[in-house]
Design a protein around this motif. Structure first.
Motif, PDB file in Angstrom:
ATOM      1  N   VAL A  48      -2.848  -5.038  -3.062  1.00  0.00           N
ATOM      2  CA  VAL A  48      -3.008  -6.405  -3.569  1.00  0.00           C
ATOM      3  C   VAL A  48      -4.259  -7.019  -2.951  1.00  0.00           C
ATOM      4  CG1 VAL A  48      -1.958  -8.691  -3.766  1.00  0.00           C
ATOM      5  CG2 VAL A  48      -0.519  -6.655  -3.790  1.00  0.00           C
TER       6      VAL A  48
ATOM      7  N   HIS B 293       1.356   0.041  -3.402  1.00  0.00           N
ATOM      8  CA  HIS B 293       0.448  -0.721  -4.252  1.00  0.00           C
ATOM      9  C   HIS B 293      -0.478  -1.556  -3.372  1.00  0.00           C
ATOM     10  CE1 HIS B 293       3.804  -3.717  -3.946  1.00  0.00           C
ATOM     11  NE2 HIS B 293       2.806  -4.547  -3.838  1.00  0.00           N
TER      12      HIS B 293
ATOM     13  N   ARG C 139       1.045  -3.156 -10.039  1.00  0.00           N
ATOM     14  CA  ARG C 139       2.085  -3.542  -9.101  1.00  0.00           C
ATOM     15  C   ARG C 139       3.302  -4.183  -9.746  1.00  0.00           C
ATOM     16  NH1 ARG C 139       1.336  -8.962  -6.720  1.00  0.00           N
ATOM     17  NH2 ARG C 139      -0.383 -10.068  -7.728  1.00  0.00           N
TER      18      ARG C 139
END
Length: 206
Positions: free
Chosen positions: A63, A61, A48
């Protein structure tokens, strides 16, 4: 070589599982003779923090946002673990384009959610989905081609990971025996009065 996830962080295992399935979904969407898919132009960076401009969008992305939960026991540590993934998607269009970013964002969001939540092998890795939330923001970003209109989508996936119990580790066994004395009280009917004492002896195994 990929780093091994820590046992106390099951959400990192789920993050890697989500990423691997999303990458496979993008590859399948780009296969010859594949059906039209909103995943076709999606780019998933290696990590990321990869430097990318809005002209490379749509980007995605994942997380690992939160992990852990409430304790369920006052004796052995027992944790009802809940983890949260944030799946962030960036869509962009140059000012000269006539792309409806809201429609593209909705289509891509649906494709990502269905790819994960209809994958039995992914669902088997946790107990159940506790919450699914989608939020969208719009704005302007500068890139190599000038200004871009952008839409940022965040998919918040909250998963109950089950219960984790931690077994205590005993200290090194460097003693031969332990004497424990417990005073219960006077023996009824004894003359003269006497205390009744119970002695327990623990001898550790070799």
């Amino acid at each position: 070589m990929a780093l091994q996830p820590l046992p106390i962080l099951p959400i990192e295992v789920l993050r890697q599982a989500a990423l691997s399935r999303l990458r496979a979904g993008v590859a399948a969407a780009n296969a010859p003779d594949a059906d039209p898919s909103a995943l076709k132009t999606l780019y998933i960076p290696r990590h990321r923090f990869e430097k990318l401009g809005p002209e490379r969008a749509p980007l995605l992305h994942v997380v690992a946002k939160t992990d852990g939960g409430e304790g369920l026991s006052h004796e052995l540590p027992l944790v009802a673990s809940v983890g949260t993934l944030h799946i962030n998607i960036l869509l962009a269009s140059g000012r000269a384009g006539a792309v409806d970013l809201d429609v593209k964002a909705a289509q891509l969001t649906q494709a990502v959610c269905l790819l994960l939540l209809e994958d039995q092998t992914f669902l088997e890795q946790f107990a159940y989905v506790e919450a699914l939330r989608v939020s969208m923001e719009d704005g302007i970003a500068r890139g190599d081609g000038g200004e871009f209109d952008v839409v940022l989508v965040q998919i918040e996936l909250v998963m109950a990971e089950g219960q984790t119990q931690f077994e205590p580790r005993l200290p090194p066994n460097d003693f031969a025996q332990v004497d424990m004395t417990t005073d219960i009280g006077p023996v009824v009917g004894s003359d003269p009065p006497q205390d009744h004492t119970v002695r327990l002896r623990f001898e550790p195994e070799e």
